[in-house]
Design a protein around this motif. Structure first.
Motif, PDB file in Angstrom:
ATOM      1  N   ALA A 588     -16.589  26.374  11.400  1.00  0.00           N
ATOM      2  CA  ALA A 588     -15.573  25.504  10.800  1.00  0.00           C
ATOM      3  C   ALA A 588     -14.823  24.729  11.874  1.00  0.00           C
ATOM      4  CB  ALA A 588     -14.596  26.338   9.963  1.00  0.00           C
ATOM      5  N   ALA A 589     -14.506  25.409  12.985  1.00  0.00           N
ATOM      6  CA  ALA A 589     -13.794  24.745  14.080  1.00  0.00           C
ATOM      7  C   ALA A 589     -14.640  23.658  14.713  1.00  0.00           C
ATOM      8  CB  ALA A 589     -13.375  25.776  15.126  1.00  0.00           C
ATOM      9  N   GLU A 590     -15.917  23.942  14.943  1.00  0.00           N
ATOM     10  CA  GLU A 590     -16.791  22.945  15.566  1.00  0.00           C
ATOM     11  C   GLU A 590     -17.011  21.756  14.642  1.00  0.00           C
ATOM     12  OE1 GLU A 590     -19.057  21.504  18.846  1.00  0.00           O
ATOM     13  OE2 GLU A 590     -17.482  23.008  18.566  1.00  0.00           O
ATOM     14  N   LEU A 595     -15.890  16.047  13.730  1.00  0.00           N
ATOM     15  CA  LEU A 595     -15.340  15.022  12.849  1.00  0.00           C
ATOM     16  C   LEU A 595     -14.201  14.252  13.511  1.00  0.00           C
ATOM     17  CD1 LEU A 595     -15.227  16.745   9.333  1.00  0.00           C
ATOM     18  CD2 LEU A 595     -16.777  14.935  10.081  1.00  0.00           C
ATOM     19  N   ARG A 596     -13.387  14.950  14.300  1.00  0.00           N
ATOM     20  CA  ARG A 596     -12.250  14.253  14.915  1.00  0.00           C
ATOM     21  C   ARG A 596     -12.596  13.674  16.289  1.00  0.00           C
ATOM     22  NH1 ARG A 596      -7.454  18.146  17.220  1.00  0.00           N
ATOM     23  NH2 ARG A 596      -8.698  19.618  18.423  1.00  0.00           N
ATOM     24  N   GLU A 597     -13.900  13.740  16.634  1.00  0.00           N
ATOM     25  CA  GLU A 597     -14.412  13.159  17.873  1.00  0.00           C
ATOM     26  C   GLU A 597     -13.689  13.720  19.097  1.00  0.00           C
ATOM     27  OE1 GLU A 597     -14.457   8.896  17.588  1.00  0.00           O
ATOM     28  OE2 GLU A 597     -15.320   8.911  15.577  1.00  0.00           O
ATOM     29  N   SER A 598     -13.524  15.035  19.104  1.00  0.00           N
ATOM     30  CA  SER A 598     -12.881  15.707  20.224  1.00  0.00           C
ATOM     31  C   SER A 598     -13.687  15.526  21.504  1.00  0.00           C
ATOM     32  CB  SER A 598     -12.729  17.196  19.911  1.00  0.00           C
ATOM     33  OG  SER A 598     -12.391  17.935  21.080  1.00  0.00           O
ATOM     34  N   SER A 604     -22.162  17.558  20.968  1.00  0.00           N
ATOM     35  CA  SER A 604     -22.393  18.559  19.922  1.00  0.00           C
ATOM     36  C   SER A 604     -23.099  17.921  18.736  1.00  0.00           C
ATOM     37  CB  SER A 604     -21.069  19.173  19.468  1.00  0.00           C
ATOM     38  OG  SER A 604     -20.465  19.898  20.519  1.00  0.00           O
ATOM     39  N   ASP A 605     -23.827  18.737  17.994  1.00  0.00           N
ATOM     40  CA  ASP A 605     -24.625  18.235  16.884  1.00  0.00           C
ATOM     41  C   ASP A 605     -24.320  19.049  15.634  1.00  0.00           C
ATOM     42  OD1 ASP A 605     -26.817  17.565  15.098  1.00  0.00           O
ATOM     43  OD2 ASP A 605     -27.788  16.691  16.862  1.00  0.00           O
ATOM     44  N   LEU A 606     -24.105  18.349  14.512  1.00  0.00           N
ATOM     45  CA  LEU A 606     -23.810  19.039  13.265  1.00  0.00           C
ATOM     46  C   LEU A 606     -24.980  19.893  12.792  1.00  0.00           C
ATOM     47  CD1 LEU A 606     -21.800  16.365  11.233  1.00  0.00           C
ATOM     48  CD2 LEU A 606     -20.955  18.514  12.179  1.00  0.00           C
ATOM     49  N   SER A 607     -26.189  19.571  13.240  1.00  0.00           N
ATOM     50  CA  SER A 607     -27.332  20.394  12.858  1.00  0.00           C
ATOM     51  C   SER A 607     -27.195  21.810  13.418  1.00  0.00           C
ATOM     52  CB  SER A 607     -28.636  19.758  13.338  1.00  0.00           C
ATOM     53  OG  SER A 607     -28.662  19.665  14.754  1.00  0.00           O
ATOM     54  N   ASP A 636     -23.358  14.888   8.395  1.00  0.00           N
ATOM     55  CA  ASP A 636     -24.455  14.611   9.316  1.00  0.00           C
ATOM     56  C   ASP A 636     -25.180  13.330   8.908  1.00  0.00           C
ATOM     57  OD1 ASP A 636     -26.076  15.097  11.504  1.00  0.00           O
ATOM     58  OD2 ASP A 636     -27.472  16.339  10.378  1.00  0.00           O
ATOM     59  N   LYS A 637     -25.451  13.180   7.615  1.00  0.00           N
ATOM     60  CA  LYS A 637     -26.130  11.977   7.124  1.00  0.00           C
ATOM     61  C   LYS A 637     -25.252  10.738   7.309  1.00  0.00           C
ATOM     62  CE  LYS A 637     -28.383   9.906   3.098  1.00  0.00           C
ATOM     63  NZ  LYS A 637     -27.724   8.615   3.354  1.00  0.00           N
TER      64      LYS A 637
END
Length: 656
Positions: A588-590, A595-598, A604-607, A636-637
């Motif tokens: 959840a944190a990642e 999403l917030r482009e930290s 990092s990859d959502l996959s 991701d899409k």
């Protein structure tokens, strides 16, 4: 346009169902029924039912049920329609005074045929997720158009003109201002209001070995992001608060029976962070109080009835949510209702829940009109509560609004300047947000914080039930006030550390034991989770550090402090050997960091996040895991489509 996309659009436009309304005595009746798929028998949500030749009608709820109230006696034709299905008309529906007529519809799916074309366009000429007749405008242009009389030619207040084309900002459709002359947050008018709080850096223990923050149980950021993603848009990065993503989920912490809190600690090599870094999870679980044993409550509903609330997913959802809450109260509780549009006024003086029908009638009389004077409404709500304040009871204001104040004090600082005095006395505030487009997350989140209550955002009926039914005792009964956490990292063991999230909850280290310093509030059964990334020194032995939790008793205001050591023995040898709780919090944190482009999520990859969630789903499948997996897949899409659009590449077939 594909039928599935039509369904998504319709669902996004109407997030909550219409109310079930009691029969009105007198000369009127009502028509009710259910709309289903003629082939499968499944309910068809959000279909529109109209009485032909009149302006009367209704929209079906998520279960396909609808109600048309206040129908004069007579014979009518009634039609049910929704995109993707063939319309059906029911003839000779006879309505008599003070009766309910049932009229169900079974709709056949329409056969949709489209000619497909492949379109390649420059970036600003094609909006990948737009399927409506819109004009794309930048926020700067809209600010000028809304604030400049010469740009519009004339000024329209309270609603737009017939067939007016909506504007889209950040993927969210909005309409021109609905009255008032003071821009929200003291800034020019825009569609959605968020605030950037920065991103916590890594801190060397040689410079500062203490990390201190106020506790936070909110999850409004997660539900807002969910609403964006379910509507086919990525959330603005400023809308994402990592701690509210982490704390949206239920973990398997053990609740104490005697003490106010238990502290759970778990750690392992970081899955998503830098190589050789460890991830440490600190979980705080509050004592549970049975609903039958909670204190009696004095409640004042402060409801925004301005023009911007005049949609089913706003004021309609508020009415239904308040009725749901009313069902959970006991006869010893009291409810009052204050509303505000251009001005504030009382709809219902504090009334015993025994007078249920009187309270329901007051809720049903809430109709939208005027500008938005949130300051006046909140002030009147506090004044009303102050007159009935009872230190032996729960004294809670429940604010329901989209947060877009445009009359009086419109920024958070101006509105909550006097709230602290009431909060110190024991009058708390829960800020519950409704609506997309013209929504002020900044004001709602800060009001919940400064009001010593909490902030939640309702984007669907499931969330409404979670806030107003399942978590009601936790929302109302505070078990600890001004809760602060301080982690003292051992400089002999820890080289550096980083707290994930909580940027807007930062507390100065020397204020941890200053009991005048504001903290966060925890309700019955609430859980709070914090994650740290740490780099340990090679070969160092001893405890990683110590966690301290300091809080006040909600009734006596007596201060207590508890602590627990962070032992290296709590670290698992590998990420996959940790609990499902640990992996869920990390995922959840990642997700939020991406999403917030930290800066710390670059590359990092959502996959990878989705892969972790799949392992959890295999071990402990539940609705919250499945929902998060779907949201990560959608994001991701959308990110992939955005990258292709930025590169001026075709993103697929666009139907003519």
């Amino acid at each position: 346009m594909k039928r599935s996309l039509l369904y998504v659009m319709v669902a996004a436009m109407s997030l909550l169902a219409l109310l079930t309304v009691e029969l009105l005595p007198g000369e009127l009746g009502k028509i009710t029924g259910k709309i289903t798929n003629a082939k499968t028998g499944d309910p068809i949500p959000f279909a529109v039912v109209t009485i032909d030749g009149t302006t009367m009608g209704a929209k079906a709820d998520g279960d396909g049920k609808y109600v048309i109230i206040n129908v004069p006696p007579g014979e009518y034709s009634v039609t049910a329609t929704i995109q993707g299905y063939q319309s059906v008309r029911a003839e000779k529906i006879v309505v008599a005074a003070n009766t309910t007529i049932k009229c169900d519809f079974q709709l056949e799916e329409a056969v949709l045929e489209y000619e497909q074309q492949c379109v390649t366009a420059e970036r600003d000429l094609l909006k990948a997720n737009s399927a409506t007749d819109v004009r794309q405008q930048s926020s700067d242009n809209i600010k000028k158009m809304l604030l400049s009389k010469s740009a519009l030619g004339e000024v329209h207040i309270r609603g737009g003109r017939a067939n007016e084309v909506p504007y889209v900002v950040g993927g969210v459709p909005i309409s021109p201002a609905h009255g008032g002359n003071s821009p929200p947050n003291g800034q020019p008018v825009d569609a959605m209001f968020f605030e950037h709080y920065g991103t916590n850096p890594f801190v060397s223990t040689e410079d500062d070995h203490l990390s201190t923050f106020a506790i936070d149980v909110d999850n409004g950021s997660y539900t807002l992001a969910r609403s964006y993603l379910n509507g086919g848009n990525l959330p603005p990065k400023d809308a994402v608060r990592v701690e509210e993503f982490i704390n949206n989920f239920k973990y398997h912490y053990k609740h104490p029976s005697d003490e106010a809190f238990t502290i759970a600690i778990e750690g392992a090599p970081s899955k998503f962070g830098k190589e050789h870094y460890k991830l440490i999870k600190i979980g705080i679980a509050g004592k549970k109080i049975d609903a039958s044993k909670r204190l009696d409550a004095n409640l004042v509903f402060v409801v925004d009835v301005s023009g911007s609330m005049g949609r089913d997913e706003r004021l309609g959802a508020v009415r239904k949510s308040l009725r749901l809450l009313l069902d959970q109260l006991n006869p010893r509780d009291r409810v009052g209702i204050v509303v505000y549009g251009s001005s504030a006024y009382t709809v219902l003086e504090p009334t015993s829940v025994n007078e249920r029908e009187r309270i329901i009638n007051a809720i049903e009389q809430l109709y939208p009109s005027g500008a938005t004077n949130a300051e006046a409404g909140i002030r009147l709500g506090y004044q009303k509560m102050d007159r009935i304040f009872d230190s032996s009871k729960i004294n809670r204001i429940i604010l329901c609004s989209d947060g877009v104040a445009n009359v009086g004090q419109t920024g958070a600082e101006g509105i909550f300047a006097e709230i602290k005095r009431y909060a110190d006395k024991g009058i708390t505030l829960s800020a519950i947000g409704f609506g997309m487009g013209n929504y002020n997350d900044v004001l709602m989140e800060k009001l919940g914080d400064k009001g010593n209550g909490h902030y939640a955002y309702v984007d669907n009926w499931t969330e409404a039930k979670r806030v107003f039914e399942e978590n009601l005792t936790g929302m109302l009964q505070v078990i600890a006030r001004d809760v602060k956490i301080q982690v003292d990292f051992n400089p002999d063991v820890v080289e550096r550390y980083r707290l994930l999230g909580y940027e807007n909850r930062d507390v100065a280290d020397d204020k941890f034991r200053d009991d005048k310093e504001d903290g966060g509030e925890i309700g019955s059964g609430h859980m709070v989770t914090a994650l740290y990334e740490v780099r340990l020194k090679d070969g160092a032995k001893g405890d990683i550090g110590k966690v301290y939790v300091r809080y006040k008793d909600p009734m006596s205001f007596e201060v207590s402090e508890t602590s627990r050591a962070i032992s290296q023995s709590t670290l698992a040898s590998a990420f996959h050997r940790t609990s499902t709780d640990f992996r869920l919090a990390a995922a959840a944190a990642e997700f939020a960091e991406i999403l917030r482009e930290s800066y710390w999520a670059k590359g990092s990859d959502l996959s990878d996040v989705l892969a972790v969630l799949r392992t959890i789903e295999n071990e402990d499948s539940n609705e919250q895991i499945i929902e998060l997996m779907n949201l990560v897949a959608q994001a991701d899409k959308l990110m992939d489509d955005k990258q292709r659009l930025d590169a001026n590449e075709p993103i697929g077939l666009i139907e003519k």
